[in-house]
Design an enzyme around this catalytic site. Structure first.
Site, short mmCIF file in Angstrom:
data_model
loop_
_atom_site.label_atom_id
_atom_site.label_comp_id
_atom_site.label_asym_id
_atom_site.label_seq_id
_atom_site.Cartn_x
_atom_site.Cartn_y
_atom_site.Cartn_z
CG ASP A 1 9.07 5.64 -4.01
OD1 ASP A 1 9.54 4.48 -3.99
OD2 ASP A 1 7.87 5.89 -3.79
CG HIS B 1 7.68 6.76 1.16
ND1 HIS B 1 8.51 5.96 0.41
CD2 HIS B 1 6.43 6.59 0.65
CE1 HIS B 1 7.79 5.31 -0.50
NE2 HIS B 1 6.53 5.70 -0.38
CE1 TYR C 1 6.15 7.02 -6.55
CE2 TYR C 1 4.97 7.64 -8.55
CZ TYR C 1 5.02 6.96 -7.35
OH TYR C 1 3.95 6.21 -6.95
#
Length: 281
Positions: free
Chosen positions: A162, A247, A132
């Site tokens: 991500d 998302h 992340y």
């Protein structure tokens, strides 16, 4: 001749068993945008069961180290997490009970920005990194992390998460050119023989995983990377919608060629057949 024909047929069937079909592996990655709400955790758990991945990687769990027990999914008992004391960031890897997985090494980030596991999955070596990246300076962060983990990254590595940055102009509805930091990140990926699997398998498809209400644009900032040597193993990659996060998820399906096991799976000649003169002839 009836009995002899039957014996030949049985041996023919045995011979076909030498072909061992490899296990089907699927890896899902999703930024869940927080898991502190019990209702949200229940919905995420239901979604994981519905998707039924071999491995599920989550980002932005927002769980602190003492709250990690809250993440539970029936059928995915192996849950590895890297959490932040301030309930920021947070990543998790859930492994299905159906998977033959053995962990050998785990690296966790104290800030909850990444977790890496090394081990074997169905007797094949695998290194999985779940990232992340922070909202600011994301390309630089990912590039630096890949540099730090360089010794751990090999042909069997899958990197998901991500990244908080597109990697190509096609990853944004605005088609905005990529900046210097993204260019440098792509150069780093090339140096390490890492490919953007979605863009490799879908060179002309503009698929998006995130909508920015501030900019009014769609983008694909969630990625799955793999080693280019394994391109033939990557069977399919797709974007999956999720209604409980800002998302969308990404799912990779991998074909593993399972090695023939000793004894049980290997075909051997039935020596008693050699007692029959007509077979010898």
């Amino acid at each position: 001749m009836g009995r002899e024909t039957k014996e030949i047929e049985e041996n023919r069937k045995t011979r076909h068993k030498i072909t061992v079909v490899g296990p089907h592996i699927s890896i899902i990655t999703l930024n869940v945008n927080g898991l502190n709400s019990p209702i949200k955790r229940h919905r995420v758990a239901g979604w994981i069961k519905e998707q039924d991945p071999t491995i599920c990687c989550l980002q932005e769990t927002h769980l602190s180290p003492k709250d990690k027990h809250r993440l539970r999914v029936k059928g995915w008992r192996t849950i590895l997490q890297a959490n932040n004391e301030q309930k920021k960031a947070g990543v998790a890897i859930l492994i299905s009970d159906k998977a033959d997985f053995k962990a050998k090494q785990i690296k966790k980030d104290k800030e909850g920005q990444y977790i890496m596991i090394k081990g074997t999955l169905h007797q094949e070596h695998i290194t999985l990194i779940n990232i992340y990246a922070p909202n600011t300076g994301a390309p630089k962060f990912v590039k630096q992390l890949l540099t730090e983990l360089k010794e751990d990254i090999n042909n069997n590595t899958i990197i998901v998460g991500d990244f908080n940055t597109p990697l190509t102009p096609m990853d944004r509805t605005s088609r905005q050119k990529i900046n210097k930091e993204i260019t440098e990140l792509n150069e780093k990926l090339d140096q390490m023989d890492l490919i953007n699997i979605y863009r490799t398998l879908h060179p002309k498809t503009a698929g998006y995983t995130f909508f920015s209400s501030a900019h009014g644009t769609f983008s694909r900032i969630d990625h799955i990377l793999g080693n280019k040597a394994n391109i033939n193993k990557y069977k399919r990659v797709e974007i999956i919608s999720s209604i409980f996060s800002d998302h969308n998820a990404m799912k990779l399906e991998i074909n593993y060629k399972k090695k023939a096991e000793k004894g049980a799976k290997m075909w051997r000649l039935n020596n008693t057949l050699l007692n029959k003169q007509w077979i010898i002839e």
